[in-house]
Enzyme design. Sequence first.
Site, PDB file in Angstrom:
ATOM      1  N   HIS A   1      -1.410   1.773  -4.381  1.00 37.10           N
ATOM      2  CA  HIS A   1      -1.953   2.929  -4.181  1.00 37.10           C
ATOM      3  C   HIS A   1      -0.983   4.153  -5.027  1.00 37.10           C
ATOM      4  O   HIS A   1      -0.911   5.212  -4.747  1.00 37.10           O
ATOM      5  CB  HIS A   1      -1.840   3.425  -2.687  1.00 37.10           C
ATOM      6  CG  HIS A   1      -2.741   2.751  -1.850  1.00 37.10           C
ATOM      7  ND1 HIS A   1      -2.708   2.660  -0.500  1.00 37.10           N
ATOM      8  CD2 HIS A   1      -3.926   1.990  -2.599  1.00 37.10           C
ATOM      9  CE1 HIS A   1      -3.940   1.753  -0.181  1.00 37.10           C
ATOM     10  NE2 HIS A   1      -4.646   1.569  -1.168  1.00 37.10           N
TER      11      HIS A   1
ATOM     12  N   GLN B   1       0.754  -1.385   0.151  1.00 31.57           N
ATOM     13  CA  GLN B   1      -0.038  -0.128   0.162  1.00 31.57           C
ATOM     14  C   GLN B   1       0.625   1.212  -0.014  1.00 31.57           C
ATOM     15  O   GLN B   1       0.425   2.419  -0.092  1.00 31.57           O
ATOM     16  CB  GLN B   1      -1.074   0.064   1.292  1.00 31.57           C
ATOM     17  CG  GLN B   1      -1.929  -1.033   1.348  1.00 31.57           C
ATOM     18  CD  GLN B   1      -2.520  -1.099   2.669  1.00 31.57           C
ATOM     19  OE1 GLN B   1      -3.397  -0.242   2.993  1.00 31.57           O
ATOM     20  NE2 GLN B   1      -2.481  -2.228   3.305  1.00 31.57           N
TER      21      GLN B   1
ATOM     22  N   GLY C   1       2.967  -4.289   9.076  1.00 34.03           N
ATOM     23  CA  GLY C   1       2.846  -2.979   9.059  1.00 34.03           C
ATOM     24  C   GLY C   1       1.693  -2.234   8.611  1.00 34.03           C
ATOM     25  O   GLY C   1       1.633  -1.143   7.941  1.00 34.03           O
TER      26      GLY C   1
END
Length: 227
Positions: free
Chosen positions: A107, A89, A172
Amino acid sequence: MSNKKHIVVLTGAGMSSESGLKTFRDVDGLWEGHDVTQVATPQGFEANPKLVLEFYNQRRRQLLEVEPNAAHYDLVKLEEKYNVSIITQNIDDLHERAGSTHVLHLHGELLKVRSTYIEDDIQEWKSDLVLGDLCSKGYQLRPHIVWFGEDVPMMSKAIDICNSAEILVIIGTSMQVYPAAGLIHYVPKDTPIYFIDPKPAFLNKENLTVIAKSATIGVKQMIETYF
């Protein structure tokens, strides 16, 4: 075809925070002191393109000053024994700089820009982006970032990758941002899942191993213990 087991790794902001990159978490709706609607939506760009471009210029400058951390390098080592696909991401290039060879950015990418008119007119970009920087057809360039409210064009490719996962590793990420968080539902039913995050969200999954540590400590511990 490789006989190596296929590991799919989903990474989020916590993967890069130990390299010194500030993370965006949804808690207060702010990113580096800015309301996300101002700097991470198409409407924000339309209302104040100069502000948005400068916001990403600052992110880009920051990215060029930091280095991959131990967790990035540990994932590269996994490629010696496994077929590793990273779905991130994150908009930084730290996985690639560390040496990972199969990285998909859900993204977008901070070191790329694209035409505001022709979506697939994408180019590498490492300097500041300002009003008046145009694509070959004369349209303003914008950051190659998927903003809130925009489609996630790489999602179907990410789903295909997850469909063939033999091991899933999550590092994470809060597992709260959709559609990325939904990828966990596309791995085969009995796939072992390792979840590394200092504050892991609750996942109602079998075959789940939680390592409540930061990325650099947790990835090392996972590899030494399970791989």
